[in-house]
Design a protein around this motif. Structure first.
Motif, short mmCIF file in Angstrom:
data_model
loop_
_atom_site.label_atom_id
_atom_site.label_comp_id
_atom_site.label_asym_id
_atom_site.label_seq_id
_atom_site.Cartn_x
_atom_site.Cartn_y
_atom_site.Cartn_z
N PRO A 1 -34.31 -33.95 -122.51
CA PRO A 1 -33.20 -33.90 -122.17
C PRO A 1 -32.27 -32.23 -121.40
O PRO A 1 -33.04 -31.75 -121.61
CB PRO A 1 -31.97 -34.25 -123.68
CG PRO A 1 -33.11 -34.54 -124.19
CD PRO A 1 -34.22 -34.50 -123.80
N ASN B 1 -32.54 -35.52 -116.03
CA ASN B 1 -32.00 -36.28 -117.48
C ASN B 1 -30.88 -35.48 -117.69
O ASN B 1 -30.61 -34.47 -118.71
CB ASN B 1 -33.05 -35.99 -118.41
CG ASN B 1 -32.45 -36.60 -119.28
OD1 ASN B 1 -31.15 -37.71 -119.86
ND2 ASN B 1 -33.76 -36.77 -120.45
N ARG B 2 -29.39 -36.00 -117.48
CA ARG B 2 -28.59 -35.04 -117.32
C ARG B 2 -27.44 -36.14 -119.19
O ARG B 2 -26.51 -35.42 -119.80
CB ARG B 2 -27.29 -35.88 -116.97
CG ARG B 2 -27.60 -35.32 -115.10
CD ARG B 2 -26.57 -35.05 -113.88
NE ARG B 2 -26.99 -34.60 -113.57
CZ ARG B 2 -26.42 -34.09 -111.97
NH1 ARG B 2 -24.99 -35.84 -111.91
NH2 ARG B 2 -27.23 -33.54 -110.89
N THR B 3 -28.58 -36.38 -120.25
CA THR B 3 -28.33 -36.64 -120.99
C THR B 3 -29.07 -36.19 -122.53
O THR B 3 -29.84 -34.76 -122.30
CB THR B 3 -28.50 -38.06 -121.40
OG1 THR B 3 -29.55 -38.35 -122.15
CG2 THR B 3 -28.19 -38.92 -120.14
N ASP B 4 -28.31 -36.27 -123.73
CA ASP B 4 -29.07 -35.57 -124.74
C ASP B 4 -30.08 -36.64 -125.63
O ASP B 4 -30.69 -35.93 -126.13
CB ASP B 4 -27.92 -35.01 -125.48
CG ASP B 4 -27.10 -36.29 -126.07
OD1 ASP B 4 -27.22 -37.67 -125.78
OD2 ASP B 4 -26.24 -36.16 -127.34
N LYS B 5 -30.33 -37.38 -124.95
CA LYS B 5 -31.53 -38.27 -124.82
C LYS B 5 -32.71 -38.33 -123.86
O LYS B 5 -32.47 -38.61 -122.78
CB LYS B 5 -31.39 -39.48 -125.32
CG LYS B 5 -29.94 -39.46 -126.73
CD LYS B 5 -29.87 -41.10 -126.57
CE LYS B 5 -29.29 -40.99 -128.32
NZ LYS B 5 -27.46 -41.52 -127.71
N CYS C 1 -35.41 -39.49 -121.64
CA CYS C 1 -35.84 -40.65 -120.77
C CYS C 1 -37.56 -41.39 -120.39
O CYS C 1 -37.94 -40.43 -120.23
CB CYS C 1 -35.07 -40.64 -119.51
SG CYS C 1 -35.29 -41.68 -118.57
#
Length: 109
Positions: free
Chosen positions: A41, A95-99, A101
């Protein structure tokens, strides 16, 4: 960049198994690598700017998503999708999420 969506590919082999051919390539290859990659993330590859390489890059996303810019494509790639980035094409992803990839990547030269 060429992007594919798993659900859009017809299944073969039923009822014994389900096969969905993601990519095909022909020719003479001098080098090949097969990798499992986890982009954490908030991380970007490369850290700044963009990059390219001498290999064709075939990727299939297992979980999570990334924002990517590659050739004429700008957008999100995620689980159940695949990409082909041809050799020499400038690209980057983040990866612009908190999970995490996770993806499988095959490089052919």
């Amino acid at each position: 960049m060429e992007k594919i969506v798993l659900q859009d590919i017809p299944a073969k082999g039923l009822p014994l198994y389900e096969l969905r051919r993601l990519f095909t390539a022909s020719g003479s290859f001098t080098d090949m690598s097969f990798s499992l990659i986890t982009l954490l993330p908030g991380q970007r590859v490369p850290e700044t700017g963009d990059g390219c390489h001498e290999e064709d890059e075939y990727s299939f996303f297992l979980e999570g998503e990334v924002y990517t810019v590659s050739g004429d494509y700008t957008g999100v790639c995620g689980a159940g999708e695949g990409t082909l980035i041809p050799r020499g094409e400038r690209h980057w992803c983040e990866n612009r999420t908190d999970k995490p990839c996770r993806l499988v990547c095959v490089m052919l030269k």
